[in-house]
Structures are given as structure tokens and as C-alpha cells.
Design an enzyme around this catalytic site. Structure first.
Site, PDB file in Angstrom:
ATOM      1  N   ALA A   1      -1.647 -77.601   4.103  1.00 19.96           N
ATOM      2  CA  ALA A   1      -3.068 -77.670   4.452  1.00 19.96           C
ATOM      3  C   ALA A   1      -3.617 -79.026   4.011  1.00 19.96           C
ATOM      4  O   ALA A   1      -2.966 -79.746   3.235  1.00 19.96           O
ATOM      5  CB  ALA A   1      -3.854 -76.557   3.771  1.00 19.96           C
ATOM      6  N   LYS A   2      -4.745 -79.401   4.500  1.00 20.74           N
ATOM      7  CA  LYS A   2      -5.462 -80.591   4.009  1.00 20.74           C
ATOM      8  C   LYS A   2      -6.908 -80.449   4.438  1.00 20.74           C
ATOM      9  O   LYS A   2      -7.204 -79.820   5.461  1.00 20.74           O
ATOM     10  CB  LYS A   2      -4.874 -81.862   4.637  1.00 20.74           C
ATOM     11  CG  LYS A   2      -5.131 -83.104   3.821  1.00 20.74           C
ATOM     12  CD  LYS A   2      -4.231 -83.146   2.596  1.00 20.74           C
ATOM     13  CE  LYS A   2      -4.190 -84.472   1.917  1.00 20.74           C
ATOM     14  NZ  LYS A   2      -3.049 -84.568   0.987  1.00 20.74           N
TER      15      LYS A   2
END
Ligand code: NAD
Length: 439
Positions: free
Chosen positions: A121-122
Site C-alpha cells: 500500500a502507499k
């Protein structure tokens, strides 16, 4: 894994890319390139070319002067087949949806290369953190935590610090989340201060892993550290920690830099004498301006630093610094990627043709997410590890990952990046295949 030919609708990997290629373009090209070499189900590759979800939120902030400003925030969740989503939160004016997606893909591969039970994720907020007072940053973070509360959690998605965020930011996020949940939940973020469940050694971990991987690659290619010269671009958390450890282990650090430029001494720079970005922002600049005439140390631009004739180059500042424009001029024999995405796809091809060994970011700086995993374990078990234990376990994890890639490089005669992607994709592909596509 099932053997199928790739669908004609998928993009073909090509070496044509621009210096300004986005993180998403680079990440997709890298995926396509390695998918073409591997026996991976088309459907899995197609799935992995897209994020599972991208959450876009608006984050209102009451400024210190009483006015209200609304910022945009993102959380890109790429793949969670192997465990909760994991990745940093960035506060930067250039944050975009596509950048978050590209970086979230890299997090998926990074966690799989390290065999951690996490996906990728980011996220971030489109804001210049330097324009915020401490109070404004705290209010913005707490409101952002509220806006993404439904999609994060210790078993769902675990943010961490990235550019423009730090342990204090994670403490606010954890507090906001915990207050809403009605109980203290330290495992919702990593990179917290140790006093509230953070791990010792987390801050230094990405730089430490860069140093470990540099040491292993020097051993592999027969460069005794005591005779090895290293240039490091960026003197922040990653660059300064890597440079100091490598110096401690006997290497000669001939150049370091910050955003304004660097310093160079062919006989070696005493890197412990220069504060890191965290200790004193732009201290390399101050060091450079205080140089006296006749000093052995000279000033050098960031562009020239990249082209120094050294054994090892460590780009540890920002992405896209090695491009088709300068790849032919890179004189180092080994490039160890401290930053995320410092080498464009086109530059990678040129470096491969020239026989420069590029040790990819998804292995080299993976110490950060690995110690984040240790932190998460400590939070779940409510038991803190000593710094010695953290560093010992990190050393062991990095060596295991290095050996897995080395075996692949030797067996298949591919680049280190291709090997890293292959090892990661194998693990992710197998997991997808075992779980199946629901419904
Ligand atoms: P940092 O903010 O601590 O330090 C960045 C350094 O790079 C500073 O010295 C800054 O002056 C310099 N810099 C900034 N822009 C530059 C430019 N255009 N040219 C040359 N130098 C420049 O950042 P960091 O945490 O060390 O992160 C550096 C890179 O490593 C980023 O790509 C980041 O995504 C990646 N990374 C960081 C971590 C982490 O946990 N800190 C983990 C994995 C990867």
C-alpha cells in the site's frame, strides 16, 4: 504455477521511457518485463497490474489563522493476498494518485521479496509539510486518520512514515485511530516512537539494509570493503545511516550530498562528522560552504556525483535520478538503490547492457519494512525487543533474501532486479493460485 500465454491486451515491455516516467509507469514496465520471462498465469499478472483499491479523501484543516483549507489525501491498496496492506504515508506537494499506486506495487514486491506476511500500500496528502506549523500538521494528520479509518487497521492496512512524515506523525495517527476505536491499538501503524510501541532500530533500518546488501554485493563481486569506494546521493535517514555503517565496516565514502549538492574527497570523507538530514537539514550544504581553500574535500553537484568513478554508487535521495540521459555516464560497477525507484526503466536496460550490477530498491532498502514487521509483532505480543535482537534478526532476514536472489541470478543468469521480481512474483502468484479468485 499455471502456464498460459500472456493476453494480447497486456502492455509489452519496452525500453522506451522518458526521464519523467511516473512511478506507476516504471512499476508496470518492470512487472511486464519479468512476467514475460516467467511462467505466471496471465490472470494473476493482469490482476497485479492494478491496485485493489485507491481511496481518495478530502482533508479539511483549520489553519492557525482560523482559515480553512482542504487538502487531498490518498491510500492506494495494491494487493493483500499474503497479509495486510503495508506501506508509507507521504506528505508532499507532488503526491498523486498514480504515484501512490506505483509505490504501492513496489511495496507488494518488497514484502514478498522479504517473505513478510504483508501486501502493498502507499498513501499521502498533497501538501508541502514545510508550510505547516506543528499544530496544523497534527490536526491534518488526525483528520486524515479519521477519513481513512475504515480502510486501515492492524489486520487490514498498516501505514508507516515516508517523505514528510515521521514517528510523531505516526503517534498522532495511532492516537486518533485508537481514540475512535475505544482502545489502544499500537499495531495500526509502524515507525512510532519506541515509548508507545515503536521498535528500536526502525529509523536506521533502511540504511542498515542498504549497507548489508552493499557489503554482500561487494563480497559477491570480489570487492574487499577495505578497498571499496562508495558515493552516496542523499544524506537523510537512508543515505547517512548506510554511509556511516559502510564507513564503520571499512569502506571509503568518497562523496555525499543533499538537495543542494555534495562534497567529494577521493581519500574519503569522515561521514560521522556531518549531521544527517534528520539531525540538521542540509548539513552537507553547510559542510560544503565551510570548506577552506586548500582542503582536500571539494564541492560536487548531484549530477556529477552520480557519474563519479567509484566502485559503488548509492542513490539514496529521490526517484528517477538515473535516466536514459545519464545511464551511459554512470561509472560505478555496482549501483545499490537506497531510494525508491532511482533508476528509470530505460536506464536499467542501458546499465544492464553495460554490465553495471544494479541491486534493486525492493531488496536494498527493505530493512525499513522488515523492522516494521518486527514492530508489528512486538505490538501484537505487547513485548519489546532489544536493539541487539532487532539488528540480529534484520541481518538474518537480509541474508536470507540476498541468498534467494543470488540463487536465482546464478540459476537463470538474469539481473538482480529481474531476480527480485521473479522471487516476489513466484510467492505472490502461488498465493493467488492457492486462494483462487473469489467468487
Ligand atoms: P530524508 O528526507 O531523510 O533524506 C533525503 C535526503 O536527500 C536529504 O539529504 C535531502 O537533502 C536529499 N535530497 C532531497 N532531494 C534531493 C535531490 N533532488 N537530489 C539530491 N538529494 C536530494 O529521506 P529518506 O527517509 O532518507 O528517504 C530517501 C529515499 O529512500 C526516498 O526515496 C524514500 O522513499 C526511500 N526510503 C525511505 C525509507 C525510510 O524508512 N526512511 C524506507 C525505504 C525507502
Amino acid at each position: 504455477m499455471a502456464s498460459q500465454h500472456r493476453s494480447t491486451t497486456t502492455r509489452e515491455a519496452t525500453a522506451e521511457s522518458t526521464p519523467s516516467e511516473t512511478a506507476l509507469e516504471t512499476a508496470r514496465r518492470q512487472l511486464d518485463r519479468v512476467a514475460a520471462q516467467l511462467d505466471v498465469d496471465d490472470a494473476v499478472i493482469e490482476r497485479l497490474s492494478h491496485p485493489r483499491a485507491v481511496h481518495e479523501v478530502t482533508v479539511p484543516l483549520e489553519r492557525d489563522d482560523g482559515s480553512v483549507e482542504v487538502f487531498t489525501g490518498y491510500r492506494a491498496q495494491h494487493d493483500s493476498v499474503r497479509g495486510p496492506y503495508k506501506g508509507g504515508l507521504r506528505y508532499h506537494p507532488d503526491v498523486t494518485r498514480d504515484e501512490c499506486v506505483g509505490l504501492s506495487m513496489w511495496m507488494t514486491w518488497k514484502c514478498a521479496v522479504m517473505d513478510l506476511p504483508f501486501g502493498g500500500a502507499k498513501g499521502g496528502i498533497v501538501v508541502d509539510p514545510k508550510s505547516l506549523s506543528d499544530g496544523e500538521k497534527e490536526r491534518l494528520t488526525r483528520r486524515f486518520a479519521q477519513e481513512i479509518r475504515d480502510v486501515i487497521g492492524p489486520n487490514a492496512d498498516i501505514p508507516a512514515p515516508d517523505m514528510g512524515t515521521d514517528p510523531q506523525t505516526m503517534a498522532w495517527l495511532m492516537d486518533a485511530y485508537s481514540m475512535q476505536e475505544g482502545e489502544t491499538i499500537p499495531g495500526v501503524v509502524t515507525g512510532k516512537p519506541p515509548v508507545i510501541g515503536g521498535s528500536y532500530g526502525r529509523e536506521e533500518a533502511p540504511g542498515r539494509s542498504v549497507a548489508i546488501v552493499t557489503r554482500e554485493s561487494c563480497n559477491y563481486y570480489d570487492y574487499p570493503l577495505a578497498e571499496t569506494t562508495v558515493a552516496v546521493q542523499g544524506f537523510g535517514s537512508v543515505g547517512a545511516n548506510a554511509a556511516r555503517l559502510l564507513e564503520e565496516w571499512g569502506a571509503t565514502i568518497v562523496a555525499v550530498s543533499d538537495v543542494n549538492g555534495g562534497v567529494y574527497d577521493p581519500d574519503g570523507i569522515d561521514v560521522s562528522a556531518i549531521p544527517s538530514h534528520d539531525e540538521e537539514p542540509e548539513a552537507v550544504t553547510r559542510f560544503a560552504t565551510e570548506l577552506d581553500e586548500g582542503d582536500d574535500v571539494s564541492r560536487i553537484s548531484n549530477d556529477d556525483l552520480l557519474e563519479l568513478d567509484v566502485d559503488v554508487l548509492v542513490p539514496a535521495a529521490v526517484g528517477n535520478v538515473i535516466t536514459a540521459d545519464n545511464a551511459d555516464a554512470i561509472a560505478a560497477d555496482i549501483v545499490v538503490e537506497g531510494a525508491n525507484g532511482p533508476t528509470t526503466f530505460a536506464a536499467d536496460t542501458i546499465l544492464e547492457e553495460r554490465g553495471v550490477h544494479v541491486i534493486p530498491d525492493i531488496l536494498a532498502n527493505a530493512g525499513g519494512v522488515t523492522v516494521s514487521y518486527f514492530e508489528w509483532l512486538q505490538d501484537i505480543n505487547r513485548r519489546q525487543w532489544s536493539l541487539e535482537r532487532v539488528n540480529e534478526e534484520l541481518e538474518a532476514e537480509m541474508k536470507t533474501a540476498w541468498n534467494a536472489l543470488k540463487n536465482h541470478v546464478e540459476r537463470r543468469d538474469v539481473t538482480w532486479r529481474d531476480a527480485a521480481y521473479a522471487v516476489a512474483l513466484d510467492r505472490i502468484g502461488d498465493s493467488h493460485e492457492m486462494r483462487g479468485l473469489w467468487p
